[in-house]
Design an enzyme around this catalytic site. Structure first.
Site, PDB file in Angstrom:
ATOM      1  N   HIS A  62       0.803  -1.231   0.000  1.00  0.00           N
ATOM      2  CA  HIS A  62       0.000   0.000   0.000  1.00  0.00           C
ATOM      3  C   HIS A  62       0.834   1.278   0.000  1.00  0.00           C
ATOM      4  O   HIS A  62       0.282   2.362   0.140  1.00  0.00           O
ATOM      5  CB  HIS A  62      -0.925   0.054   1.222  1.00  0.00           C
ATOM      6  N   LYS A 112     -15.132   7.775  -3.516  1.00  0.00           N
ATOM      7  CA  LYS A 112     -16.363   8.101  -2.779  1.00  0.00           C
ATOM      8  C   LYS A 112     -16.966   9.410  -3.293  1.00  0.00           C
ATOM      9  O   LYS A 112     -18.178   9.531  -3.493  1.00  0.00           O
ATOM     10  CB  LYS A 112     -16.072   8.214  -1.274  1.00  0.00           C
ATOM     11  N   LYS A 138       0.483  14.541   0.634  1.00  0.00           N
ATOM     12  CA  LYS A 138      -0.902  14.800   0.207  1.00  0.00           C
ATOM     13  C   LYS A 138      -1.124  16.301  -0.054  1.00  0.00           C
ATOM     14  O   LYS A 138      -2.137  16.708  -0.589  1.00  0.00           O
ATOM     15  CB  LYS A 138      -1.891  14.294   1.258  1.00  0.00           C
ATOM     16  N   LYS A 157      -8.658  13.937   4.614  1.00  0.00           N
ATOM     17  CA  LYS A 157      -7.771  12.761   4.637  1.00  0.00           C
ATOM     18  C   LYS A 157      -6.698  13.014   5.685  1.00  0.00           C
ATOM     19  O   LYS A 157      -6.598  14.131   6.206  1.00  0.00           O
ATOM     20  CB  LYS A 157      -7.129  12.523   3.268  1.00  0.00           C
ATOM     21  N   ARG A 158      -5.880  11.993   6.005  1.00  0.00           N
ATOM     22  CA  ARG A 158      -4.774  12.218   6.927  1.00  0.00           C
ATOM     23  C   ARG A 158      -3.909  13.377   6.412  1.00  0.00           C
ATOM     24  O   ARG A 158      -3.766  13.567   5.202  1.00  0.00           O
ATOM     25  CB  ARG A 158      -3.925  10.947   7.066  1.00  0.00           C
ATOM     26  N   THR A 184      -8.897   6.406  -1.805  1.00  0.00           N
ATOM     27  CA  THR A 184     -10.233   5.821  -1.939  1.00  0.00           C
ATOM     28  C   THR A 184     -11.308   6.885  -1.764  1.00  0.00           C
ATOM     29  O   THR A 184     -12.424   6.732  -2.262  1.00  0.00           O
ATOM     30  CB  THR A 184     -10.463   4.674  -0.929  1.00  0.00           C
TER      31      THR A 184
HETATM   32  C1  26Q Z   1       3.610   0.831  10.163  1.00  0.00           C
HETATM   33  C2  26Q Z   1       4.567   0.529  11.124  1.00  0.00           C
HETATM   34  C3  26Q Z   1       4.451   1.004  12.404  1.00  0.00           C
HETATM   35  C4  26Q Z   1       3.340   1.758  12.742  1.00  0.00           C
HETATM   36  C5  26Q Z   1       2.372   2.043  11.790  1.00  0.00           C
HETATM   37  C6  26Q Z   1       2.516   1.583  10.506  1.00  0.00           C
HETATM   38  C7  26Q Z   1       1.493   1.924   9.495  1.00  0.00           C
HETATM   39  C8  26Q Z   1       0.153   1.940   9.812  1.00  0.00           C
HETATM   40  C9  26Q Z   1      -0.792   2.261   8.843  1.00  0.00           C
HETATM   41  C10 26Q Z   1       1.873   2.192   8.207  1.00  0.00           C
HETATM   42  C11 26Q Z   1       0.917   2.506   7.247  1.00  0.00           C
HETATM   43  C12 26Q Z   1      -0.418   2.540   7.566  1.00  0.00           C
HETATM   44  C13 26Q Z   1      -1.463   2.897   6.606  1.00  0.00           C
HETATM   45  C14 26Q Z   1      -1.263   3.131   5.337  1.00  0.00           C
HETATM   46  C15 26Q Z   1      -2.350   3.526   4.433  1.00  0.00           C
HETATM   47  O1  26Q Z   1      -3.449   3.831   4.877  1.00  0.00           O
HETATM   48  N1  26Q Z   1      -2.109   3.530   3.135  1.00  0.00           N
HETATM   49  C16 26Q Z   1      -3.148   3.899   2.185  1.00  0.00           C
HETATM   50  O2  26Q Z   1      -3.801   2.710   1.766  1.00  0.00           O
HETATM   51  C17 26Q Z   1      -4.935   3.011   0.976  1.00  0.00           C
HETATM   52  C18 26Q Z   1      -5.633   1.709   0.678  1.00  0.00           C
HETATM   53  O3  26Q Z   1      -4.894   0.980  -0.256  1.00  0.00           O
HETATM   54  C19 26Q Z   1      -4.539   3.754  -0.274  1.00  0.00           C
HETATM   55  O4  26Q Z   1      -5.709   4.131  -0.958  1.00  0.00           O
HETATM   56  C20 26Q Z   1      -3.731   5.001   0.064  1.00  0.00           C
HETATM   57  O5  26Q Z   1      -3.235   5.580  -1.105  1.00  0.00           O
HETATM   58  C21 26Q Z   1      -2.574   4.615   0.986  1.00  0.00           C
HETATM   59  O6  26Q Z   1      -1.882   5.778   1.399  1.00  0.00           O
END
Ligand code: 26Q
Length: 804
Positions: free
Chosen positions: A363, A660, A554, A548-549, A656
Site C-alpha cells: 500500500h 467516494k 498529500k 484525509k490524513r 479511496t
Molecule cells: C507501520 C509501522 C508502524 C506503525 C504504523 C505503521 C502503518 C500503519 C498504517 C503504516 C501505514 C499505515 C497505513 C497506510 C495507508 O493507509 N495507506 C493507504 O492505503 C490506501 C488503501 O490501499 C490507499 O488508498 C492510500 O493511497 C494509501 O496511502
C-alpha cells in the site's frame, strides 16, 4: 421455544418488540421504556445479532467446505455498524417500525452507537469495505485484527492546534456487536530454542523459558447484502495466562510485583493502536502486536482445519491468507513454524503450502513507511521465528545465486536480512507469497519498475494490480439516500446490486430536468451537512473539500497556499468575478509529525483571518472539521462539489476518498496519481480537472537530483512569493513550513502551485457560469463510478489470487 429460533428477517414487529423487552431486562435490569439511547442501541444490537445467529453459525461451520479467505490486517476502520447491518440484512422496516412503536428515535440511537476506529485511515477502511464485499459475494471471507482498547486518538482543535485525546471506545469493556468466543491460544514470546532428536532421528526445536500470553477471540458479525451469509471480523485480545499455564512454564506467580509487571506488559499489547501511518518506527511493542495477531490467527486456523480433518499438506486447497501490507507478514514464518515444528511437515512441504496459502498487498512506496526490523529484536522477542526467517533467506538467496544467476549487488538488495542485520518485511513477502499486488494501475507499475523491481525481474508472474474500491452500500446507498432515490426513478432499483447499470445514467446527460433534479439533490445534501454540523457557511457556495490524513505528500499545504493566493487576488481585485467558495478541510496529523501539525495550525489561523475579513464579502470561507472519522465522511462527501485529490504524482498508492466523492457527484480537482488515473480513464479528461507534474517527470527529477529548493519558483513568481511571505507570518508554524518549502520542496508543492490556482479559477468559473454543464459532468462521474465498488475489486482478488 428457543428464542434463537424465534427471531428472523420475517419476524413481526410484535415478536421483535418482545425480544427487545426481554433483552432490556437481561442486559440492564430495566424495563424497555427506561433505557437511554446507548442502552437502546445495546439492546437493539444484541437482538439483531441474535436474529443473525442461525446464519452466522451455519457460515461459521462452513458446511460446504468453501475455500476460506482470511484477511489479516493490523487495522480495520469499521465505522458505525447499525445502519449497515440493517441494510445488508434487509431489516430496515422491521427495525424502524419496532422502534417507532417503542417511541425510540433511530437517529439518536445511531448517534449513541460507539464508532470503532481501530485504524489510521485508508488501509483500514479498505479492509472494512473488503469484508463487506466478501460477505456480499458469499465468500467464506473473514477479517483478523487486534482488539485495541483505544483506537486512533480523538482530535480536538484548541487555539488552532491539534490536541490528541484518547479514544475510549471500549472503556466499559463491552462492544455490543462483538461476541466473545471460547477460543484461546497461547502466544509465546522470548525464551530460547533447544533442539532435541525425536524417535526418527529428526531434530525438533523446543522453545524454553518463554513468556506465555493468552490470545482471546472476539467476533464481530459481517452480514452480506441481501443474502444469508454472515461472516465475521475476528479481533484478538491479549490476556494474562492462568496459574496452571504459568506453573507449567515455571514462572513464579507468587511474587506480587512480578505479576503486576507481567499483567502490565500483557495489557499493553492491546492498549493502543499505533497512531502513525507515515513513518516507520522500530518499536518493540509494535513488533509484539504484529506477532501476537499473526500467531493467534494462524494457530486458530490450523486448529480449525485440523478439527475438520483436513490434511495440512493440502491446506492451500482450503485456505488463503491475505497479508494487508507488511504489518501481518509474520503469518509466514508462523505458519512455517507450526507446519514444521508442531505438525511434522518437513521444510519443503511446509514451504510449498505456505507459499501457496499467502498473498500480499503493498500500500505504499514511501521509503520511510517500509517496515524494517532490527534482527536482534526479532531474535530476542521471537527466537524460533527469527531462525525460520534466516533459513528462508538463506535458501532463497541460494536459489537467486545458483538458479537465477543474479549478481551479488542485486542479491544484497533482495535478501530479507540486509548487511546490517535488518529484517525487511516487504522482501520476505515478495519471496514467500504467490501473489504481490499494488492498489491502482500506476502504483503497481511503480512497484514493478522501481520499488520491487528486483523481485519483479525474478518472478514477474507473481505481480498483479487490484485497483481499490469502496463498499458502495455504505458510501452511496446509506450515505446518500436522496441521490439513490433519483437514480431509482431513472433506472429502477436493480443498479443497487448491479452497479454496472449506473453507466445508463449517461442517457440523461442532456436531460435538463434530470440535471435540475441532480442539482437539487446536491443542494439538499449541502443544507443537511451544514445543519448537522452546525456550521456558519452558505450552502449556496461551492463546497471544496480535502479530507484525509494530513501529510506533506498529500499537500494540504499547497491547498493553504492556493487559498492565500486567491485571497490576495480578491483583495487586490475586488471586482474580479468569483463565485463564493467554502474550503473545507479535515484530517488528523500523527502526534509526532511536526510539519503536519503545523499545516493544521496554519489552516485554522488563515480561517480566522479570511472568515473575519469584511473586504472578502463572504466570497471565501474556511472550515476545519475537527476529529475526522467515518461518520463525518458519510456526511461531508455527499455534500461536496469539488473533491481535492492533489498528492505529488507517484506518492499516493491509490486513494479511496477520490472514488467516494465521484460516486456522490463531486468533480475531482487533482493530479494524475493513484486511482485518479483510472478515474480519468473512465470519466474522460473533460470531466475532471487535472494539473501538476506527472509521475515520470517527478521520478526523473528525483533520479537526476534536480534541485528541490523552492527559491527559483518563489523568486520568479511574485504571487507565490507574496503567498509565501504571508505564510511566514503565521507564527512558528507558518515560519517553519515556509523554510521547509524553500529549502527542500521534496513534494513539488511550489512547482505545482500556480497551475493549481489557475485550475481553481477554471472550476469556479464553470460552476458559476454553466450550471448545467457542471451538473452534466457530475452525472458522468456518477455513471462511471461503477468500477469502483469493492464488489468488483473482491471479485478480482478471488479470481486472480485466492481461488486461482
Ligand atoms: C507501520 C509501522 C508502524 C506503525 C504504523 C505503521 C502503518 C500503519 C498504517 C503504516 C501505514 C499505515 C497505513 C497506510 C495507508 O493507509 N495507506 C493507504 O492505503 C490506501 C488503501 O490501499 C490507499 O488508498 C492510500 O493511497 C494509501 O496511502
Amino acid at each position: 421455544m428457543n428464542r434463537l429460533v424465534m427471531l428472523n428477517q420475517k419476524s413481526s414487529v410484535e415478536e421483535f418488540k418482545k425480544v427487545l423487552e426481554v433483552d432490556s431486562v437481561k442486559l440492564f435490569q430495566k424495563p424497555i421504556n427506561k433505557l437511554n439511547a446507548l442502552e437502546q442501541f445495546d439492546v437493539l444490537a444484541n437482538s439483531i445479532k441474535e436474529l443473525m445467529s442461525h446464519d452466522w453459525e451455519r457460515c461459521n461451520t462452513n458446511p460446504s467446505n468453501k475455500k476460506e479467505i482470511h484477511y489479516f490486517s493490523i487495522e480495520f476502520l469499521l465505522g458505525k455498524q447499525l445502519k449497515s447491518i440493517m441494510l445488508n440484512r434487509q431489516i430496515e422496516s422491521l427495525v424502524k417500525d419496532t422502534i417507532e412503536e417503542l417511541g425510540w428515535n433511530l437517529d439518536d440511537i445511531v448517534k449513541a452507537e460507539p464508532e470503532p476506529a481501530i485504524a489510521n485511515g485508508g488501509l483500514g477502511r479498505l479492509a472494512a469495505c473488503f469484508i463487506d464485499s466478501m460477505a456480499t459475494l458469499q465468500y467464506a471471507g473473514y477479517g483478523q485484527t487486534i482488539r485495541y482498547r483505544h483506537g486512533l486518538f480523538k482530535q480536538h482543535i484548541v487555539n488552532n492546534e491539534q490536541v490528541e485525546l484518547p479514544d475510549r471506545w471500549l472503556d466499559n469493556g463491552y462492544y455490543a456487536w462483538d461476541t466473545k468466543t471460547k477460543e484461546e491460544y497461547i502466544v509465546k514470546f522470548r525464551g530460547s530454542v533447544r533442539f532435541e532428536t525425536d524417535s526418527n532421528g529428526e531434530l525438533v526445536p523446543i522453545l524454553e523459558n518463554y513468556e506465555p500470553i493468552i490470545a482471546k477471540a472476539y467476533d464481530i458479525p459481517v452480514p452480506g447484502y441481501n443474502n444469508s451469509t454472515v461472516n465475521y471480523l475476528r479481533t484478538w485480545e491479549a490476556d494474562v495466562p492462568s496459574y496452571d499455564i504459568l506453573e507449567e512454564c515455571g514462572i513464579n506467580y507468587c511474587h506480587e510485583d512480578n505479576m503486576k509487571r507481567r499483567r502490565f506488559l500483557i495489557n499493553q499489547i492491546c492498549e493502543y493502536l499505533y497512531p502513525d501511518d507515515s513513518t516507520y518506527e522500530g518499536k518493540e511493542l509494535r513488533l509484539k502486536q504484529e506477532y501476537f495477531l499473526c500467531s493467534a490467527g494462524v494457530q486458530s486456523l490450523i486448529n480449525k482445519f485440523k478439527n475438520r480433518g483436513i490434511d495440512l499438506k493440502e491446506l492451500d486447497k482450503y485456505l488463503a491468507i491475505h497479508i494487508n501490507d507488511t504489518h501481518p507478514s509474520l503469518v509466514i514464518p508462523e505458519l512455517m513454524r507450526i507446519l514444521m515444528d508442531e505438525e511434522g511437515l518437513g521444510w519443503n512441504k511446509a514451504w510449498e503450502v505456505t507459499t501457496k496459502v499467502c498473498s500480499y498487498t503493498n500500500h505504499t512506496i514511501m521509503q520511510e513507511a517500509l517496515e524494517v526490523w532490527p534482527g536482534h529484536m526479532l531474535q530476542s522477542l521471537i527466537p524460533r521465528i527469527y531462525m525460520i526467517i534466516q533459513e528462508i533467506d538463506r535458501r532463497y538467496v541460494d536459489h537467486l545465486r545458483h538458479v537465477k544467476g543474479f549478481n551479488s549487488s542485486k542479491i544484497d538488495r533482495m535478501k530479507i536480512i540486509d548487511n546490517y542485520g535488518n529484517v525487511r518485511m516487504a522482501n520476505m513477502d515478495c519471496m514467500c507469497c504467490h501473489s504481490i499486488n499494488g492498489v491502482a494501475a500506476l502504483h503497481t507499475e511503480i512497484l514493478k519498475d522501481e520499488t520491487l523491481n528486483d523481485f519483479y525481474t525474478a518472478e514477474p508472474e507473481k505481480f498483479n494490480n487490484k485497483t481499490n474500491g469502496i463498499a458502495h452500500r455504505r458510501w452511496l446507498l446509506l450515505s446518500n439516500p436522496e441521490l439513490c432515490e433519483l437514480i431509482d426513478n431513472l433506472l429502477g432499483t436493480e443498479w443497487r446490486t448491479d452497479l454496472k447499470q449506473l453507466k445508463q445514467l449517461e442517457n440523461f446527460v442532456n436531460d435538463e430536468k434530470v440535471l435540475e433534479q441532480l442539482i437539487k439533490v446536491k443542494a439538499e445534501n449541502k443544507r443537511n451537512f451544514v445543519k448537522e454540523m452546525n456550521l456558519d457557511i452558505s450552502p449556496d457556495s461551492i463546497f471544496d473539500v480535502q479530507i484525509k490524513r494530513i501529510h506533506m505528500y498529500k499537500r494540504q499545504i499547497m491547498n493553504v497556499l492556493r487559498i492565500i493566493m486567491i485571497y490576495n487576488d480578491l483583495i487586490e481585485n475586488p471586482q474580479k468575478p468569483f463565485y463564493p467558495m467554502t474550503f473545507i478541510m479535515a484530517g488528523k496529523a500523527a502526534a509526532g509529525y511536526r510539519s503536519a501539525k503545523n499545516v493544521i495550525k496554519v489552516f485554522n489561523m488563515l480561517a480566522d483571518i479570511i472568515n473575519n475579513d469584511s473586504r472578502i464579502e463572504g466570497k471565501m470561507k474556511l472550515v476545519f472539521i475537527e476529529d475526522y472519522n467515518v461518520s463525518k465522511a458519510e456526511l461531508i462527501i455527499p455534500a461536496a462539489d469539488v473533491s481535492e485529490q492533489i498528492p505529488t504524482a507517484s506518492k499516493e498508492a491509490s486513494g479511496t476518498s477520490n472514488m467516494k466523492f465521484m460516486m456522490n457527484g463531486a468533480l475531482t480537482l487533482g493530479t494524475l496519481d493513484g486511482a485518479n488515473v483510472e478515474i480519468t480513464e473512465y470519466v474522460g479528461e473533460d470531466n475532471i480537472f487535472l494539473f501538476g507534474l506527472q509521475k515520470d517527470e517527478v521520478l526523473k527529477r528525483y533520479a537526476t537530483w534536480t534541485d528541490l529548493s523552492g527559491h527559483y519558483i518563489v523568486n520568479n513568481n511574485p504571487k507565490i512569493k507574496q503567498a509565501m511571505e504571508h505564510l511566514k507570518t503565521f507564527n512558528s508554524a507558518g515560519n517553519e513550513l515556509y523554510h521547509e518549502l524553500l529549502s527542500n520542496d521534496y513534494f513539488f508543492t511550489l512547482t505545482d502551485l500556480q497551475e493549481y490556482v489557475d485550475k481553481t479559477y477554471e472550476v469556479n468559473n464553470m460552476y458559476a457560469q454553466e450550471a448545467f454543464l457542471w451538473a452534466k459532468k457530475c452525472l458522468i462521474n456518477i455513471a462511471n463510478s461503477f468500477p469502483f465498488t469493492t464488489d468488483r475489486t473482491i471479485e478480482q482478488y478471488g479470481q486472480d489470487i485466492w481461488f486461482k
